[in-house]
Structure formats: C-alpha cells, structure tokens
Design a protein around this motif. Structure first.
Motif, short mmCIF file in Angstrom:
data_model
loop_
_atom_site.label_atom_id
_atom_site.label_comp_id
_atom_site.label_asym_id
_atom_site.label_seq_id
_atom_site.Cartn_x
_atom_site.Cartn_y
_atom_site.Cartn_z
N PHE A 56 -4.34 -12.80 -19.87
CA PHE A 56 -4.62 -13.17 -18.48
C PHE A 56 -5.72 -14.46 -18.36
CE2 PHE A 56 -4.15 -8.96 -19.34
CZ PHE A 56 -3.57 -8.32 -18.20
N VAL A 57 -5.20 -15.36 -17.25
CA VAL A 57 -5.84 -16.69 -17.25
C VAL A 57 -6.30 -16.80 -15.64
CG1 VAL A 57 -5.64 -19.28 -17.25
CG2 VAL A 57 -4.20 -17.79 -18.83
N MET A 58 -7.59 -17.17 -15.45
CA MET A 58 -8.27 -17.42 -14.37
C MET A 58 -9.06 -18.66 -14.05
SD MET A 58 -10.07 -13.25 -14.14
CE MET A 58 -9.92 -13.23 -15.90
N GLU A 59 -8.94 -19.03 -13.11
CA GLU A 59 -9.46 -20.67 -12.99
C GLU A 59 -10.78 -20.46 -12.02
OE1 GLU A 59 -6.47 -23.40 -11.92
OE2 GLU A 59 -5.33 -23.19 -13.91
N PHE A 60 -11.97 -21.36 -12.30
CA PHE A 60 -12.95 -21.31 -11.47
C PHE A 60 -13.49 -22.83 -11.51
CE2 PHE A 60 -12.81 -17.24 -13.73
CZ PHE A 60 -12.91 -16.47 -12.50
N ALA A 61 -14.43 -22.96 -10.23
CA ALA A 61 -14.72 -24.22 -9.99
C ALA A 61 -16.06 -24.84 -10.73
CB ALA A 61 -15.20 -24.51 -8.82
N ARG A 104 -3.42 -1.44 -16.95
CA ARG A 104 -4.92 -1.19 -16.43
C ARG A 104 -5.69 -2.61 -16.29
NH1 ARG A 104 -8.81 2.74 -16.46
NH2 ARG A 104 -10.73 1.97 -15.29
N TYR A 105 -5.34 -3.62 -17.35
CA TYR A 105 -5.80 -4.85 -17.15
C TYR A 105 -5.36 -5.36 -16.07
CZ TYR A 105 -8.32 -4.88 -21.70
OH TYR A 105 -9.23 -4.61 -22.94
N THR A 106 -4.16 -5.48 -15.85
CA THR A 106 -3.64 -6.16 -14.76
C THR A 106 -4.10 -5.76 -13.28
OG1 THR A 106 -1.31 -6.27 -15.91
CG2 THR A 106 -1.29 -6.56 -13.34
N SER A 107 -4.35 -4.51 -13.06
CA SER A 107 -5.03 -3.97 -11.95
C SER A 107 -6.53 -4.28 -11.90
CB SER A 107 -5.01 -2.47 -11.93
OG SER A 107 -5.61 -1.70 -12.98
N GLU A 108 -7.10 -4.56 -13.07
CA GLU A 108 -8.55 -4.97 -13.00
C GLU A 108 -8.80 -6.26 -12.79
OE1 GLU A 108 -11.41 -2.88 -13.46
OE2 GLU A 108 -10.57 -0.98 -13.62
N LEU A 109 -7.77 -6.98 -13.18
CA LEU A 109 -7.86 -8.58 -13.06
C LEU A 109 -6.79 -8.95 -12.09
CD1 LEU A 109 -8.08 -9.25 -16.75
CD2 LEU A 109 -10.01 -8.94 -15.26
N ALA A 133 -6.06 -13.02 -11.75
CA ALA A 133 -5.61 -13.59 -12.90
C ALA A 133 -4.08 -13.73 -12.82
CB ALA A 133 -5.82 -12.91 -14.08
N ARG A 134 -3.69 -15.01 -13.46
CA ARG A 134 -2.00 -14.84 -13.60
C ARG A 134 -1.93 -14.62 -15.04
NH1 ARG A 134 -3.82 -20.17 -13.87
NH2 ARG A 134 -3.34 -21.38 -15.76
N LEU A 187 -10.97 -19.00 -17.71
CA LEU A 187 -11.43 -17.96 -18.41
C LEU A 187 -10.02 -17.32 -18.89
CD1 LEU A 187 -13.37 -15.60 -19.29
CD2 LEU A 187 -13.00 -14.70 -16.97
N LEU A 188 -9.82 -17.00 -20.26
CA LEU A 188 -8.59 -16.48 -20.80
C LEU A 188 -9.05 -15.32 -21.24
CD1 LEU A 188 -8.50 -20.04 -21.36
CD2 LEU A 188 -6.29 -19.32 -22.18
N VAL A 189 -8.28 -14.34 -21.02
CA VAL A 189 -8.46 -12.78 -21.59
C VAL A 189 -7.19 -12.30 -22.26
CG1 VAL A 189 -9.11 -10.47 -21.20
CG2 VAL A 189 -10.13 -12.36 -19.86
N ARG A 190 -7.57 -11.73 -23.43
CA ARG A 190 -6.35 -11.20 -24.37
C ARG A 190 -6.32 -9.85 -24.65
NH1 ARG A 190 -3.33 -13.83 -29.58
NH2 ARG A 190 -1.66 -12.44 -29.82
N ALA A 191 -5.39 -9.02 -24.25
CA ALA A 191 -5.62 -7.63 -24.44
C ALA A 191 -4.40 -7.13 -25.24
CB ALA A 191 -5.66 -6.89 -22.95
N GLY A 192 -4.57 -6.01 -25.91
CA GLY A 192 -3.60 -5.38 -26.72
C GLY A 192 -3.52 -3.90 -26.54
N GLY A 193 -2.30 -3.54 -26.55
CA GLY A 193 -2.15 -2.00 -26.61
C GLY A 193 -0.80 -1.62 -25.77
#
Length: 338
Positions: A180-185, A231-236, A239-240, A218-224
C-alpha cells in the motif's frame, strides 16, 4: 587476487599473510567498498567468491547452510523454490555474496517483522589470522551456544576475521502479499499516519517513509491470507495498492545513489520511533526511514556528518586487538576507527 576454494584454504592464506606481516584486503565481490569507509591499499587481496556451495538445506526444519561466497541472489532463488525466504531485503542484493551481506550487516524494509541478520544467523564458521577455523552455533534454530562469536562478525566489515560458512533459520513465504502506498505533503502527515497504523491491530511486515522524488511516501507491506489483506485494504482507504515490486527502488536506492554520486555518503541514524518525525522533518537530503524500526538512512552528496559507531568503542577496540593486533585486515573500513 587470491580465491580460496574451501574454508581450510581461506584460513591458510590468512595465516600466511599474517605471518609475513602483510596487510590484507578481504571481501567477496567487493560490491560495498563505498560503505563503512573506503578500504586502504593492501599487500594481499583475498576473495571468498569461490566458496559458493550449498552445504545443507532442510526445508522442513527451516534451516540452510551455505558458504560465504554464495551470491545472495542464488540463495534467495534456492529458498524461493520451496516457498521459503530469508527476508533481509539488502541493497546490493544482486551483487553481494552472503558473507558480504553479513559483514556489512545489511537489512531492508522487512526488518520490522523478521529482524536483522543477527536474528537469522544460527551458526557460522570463520577463519582467523592464526589460521584457525572457529565454529559458532549450529543448525538448530533454538541453538544459542556460541552465537555471540558469530554476532561479532556481523557488521565488522571484515576487520576481525573471514566468514567462511553460515547457517540460517529461514521463513515460509506468506500465502499472499500486498503493498500500500500513500503520499503526503509533509513529514508530519506521513508520520502521523504511521502512528495510526502502528497503534492498530494490524501489524505490517514493513513500513517505510521516503522523501524522494518529491513529497513524502509511506509504503506499507502486509502478508497473509485474503481476509487479512482485505482488512488492510479497508483500514487504508486512501492508499493505492501496488505490486511488491514497488519495494525494489527503495531497497536499491542506496546503491544507485552511491554509483551516481562518487563523493556521496550514507549516514544511518538510530532512534526511538517517537523521535523519527522531528529528525526527518529537519533533513534536507534524500532519506529512507524504516518507520517501524527506528532507523533513518540519510543520503548526503557531500558534507555528511560523522557516522557514529554503535556500541562501546573501547570494547570494540579490545576485540579488534584480540583478533587482529597488527591491524592487517581491511584497514580503512569502519571509517578507519577500528
């Protein structure tokens, strides 16, 4: 360049050079000469690149033993064939030997969940300047006897002895993985989202913040399994979702930065998670923040601050004198201070 073909030859070459009081340049593929201070010229160069055999692999036991000169990419491929992994994610992964990764103590984004090399090495054989082969640890994951000796070699940049063989505990690959990738100023916004994620019930395997090419990502990696990843998709929701290949530019940025900038230097800074926001906000150079591990790698084109040595300097000096009293091995490494 001397290339011993087994640990015994490695030990003999080190002893021969030491007995003649000859300085030694020690390495594998020498791909990381820009890290830890440039090596000084030496009388003898010894490469472990011909020590490249797979010694033992027990997929059911989650253990593997290899010689130090095996390319790290080859070890990765061997494990992947059994859906197993050694999640160090080091820069220079395609150029490095296994021993080189350990000697430089390289790790990447997934250190947050899996730890560093010191957490994965369960045994090691190393050759000393006295011509001895020292065995530390074994092939049992829970083994603890002698591990401290092996840990001395990790991060020593070849200034103490030569790593000959290494035993690792390995890990099963997750069923699936998602990035998941998010961008911030601003850095403040990026670290605020980091805090929100880490305070939740879902704990990612990797969470990095970088400030290049522009803004803050901000990059987030999840496995499972699918349910966990959903659940990660709904929590973020902001994020793309990207392929895990999005981490390759992050992992290899240090190598590419040093190749493109001959006078550049990378400074690693360790700190509590709570301090990372303020430090990152003040940096005006490219950085990679292992935002769940408390490490920031700042990339300076010039005028880099002095790199601090971790741990007790007096103790490190005594260890150096014990292994290499004449200071023959890899002079100049560790910024010439050990």
């Amino acid at each position: 360049m001397l290339r011993p073909e087994n640990p015994e030859q490695l030990a003999a070459l080190l002893c021969e050079a030491a007995c003649e009081h000859r300085t030694i340049r020690l390495g594998g593929n020498f791909s990381k000469d820009r890290l830890g201070g440039p090596p000084a010229p030496a009388d003898v160069t010894i490469s472990t690149s011909s020590l490249n055999r797979l010694l033992q692999y027990e997929p059911r036991d989650l253990t593997v033993s290899v010689e130090a000169g095996m390319p790290f990419s080859e070890l990765t491929a061997i494990l992947a064939a059994n859906r197993q992994m050694l999640p160090l994610d080091p820069p220079w992964s395609k150029q490095s030997t296994v021993g080189g990764v350990l000697a430089a103590n390289l790790s990447g984004p997934r250190r947050r969940l899996y730890g560093t090399a010191r957490d994965m090495v369960i045994g090691m054989t190393f050759a000393t300047l006295e011509g001895k082969l020292i065995n530390s640890g074994g092939m049992v994951v829970k083994n603890v006897a002698g591990l401290d000796m092996a840990k001395l070699m990790i991060g020593s940049f070849g200034t103490l002895a030569a790593i000959a063989t290494v035993n690792f505990k390995v890990f099963p690959m997750p069923v699936a993985s998602r990035t998941f990738v998010m961008e911030f100023a601003t850095a403040n916004e990026a670290f605020s989202e980091r805090d929100r994620i880490l305070s939740g019930v879902l704990q990612p395997s990797a969470i990095d913040i970088v400030n290049w090419p522009r803004g803050f990502r901000l990059l987030v990696r999840a496995g499972g399994n699918t349910a966990v990843l959903d659940r990660y998709t709904s929590e973020l929701p902001q994020a793309r979702i990207e392929d895990d290949a999005a981490w390759e530019p992050i992992c290899e940025f240090p190598r590419r930065f040093l190749v493109a900038n001959p006078d550049a230097k990378i400074v690693a800074m360790s700190m509590p998670l709570s301090k990372m926001r303020d430090v990152a906000d003040k940096l005006d150079v490219p950085f990679i923040a292992r935002a769940g591990s408390g490490i920031i790698y700042a990339h300076y084109l010039k005028d880099a601050p002095e790199t601090p040595l971790a741990g007790d300097f007096a103790t490190m000096t005594k260890v150096k004198e014990m292994f290499d009293p004449e200071r023959l091995l890899n002079r100049g490494r560790l910024h010439g201070r050990i």
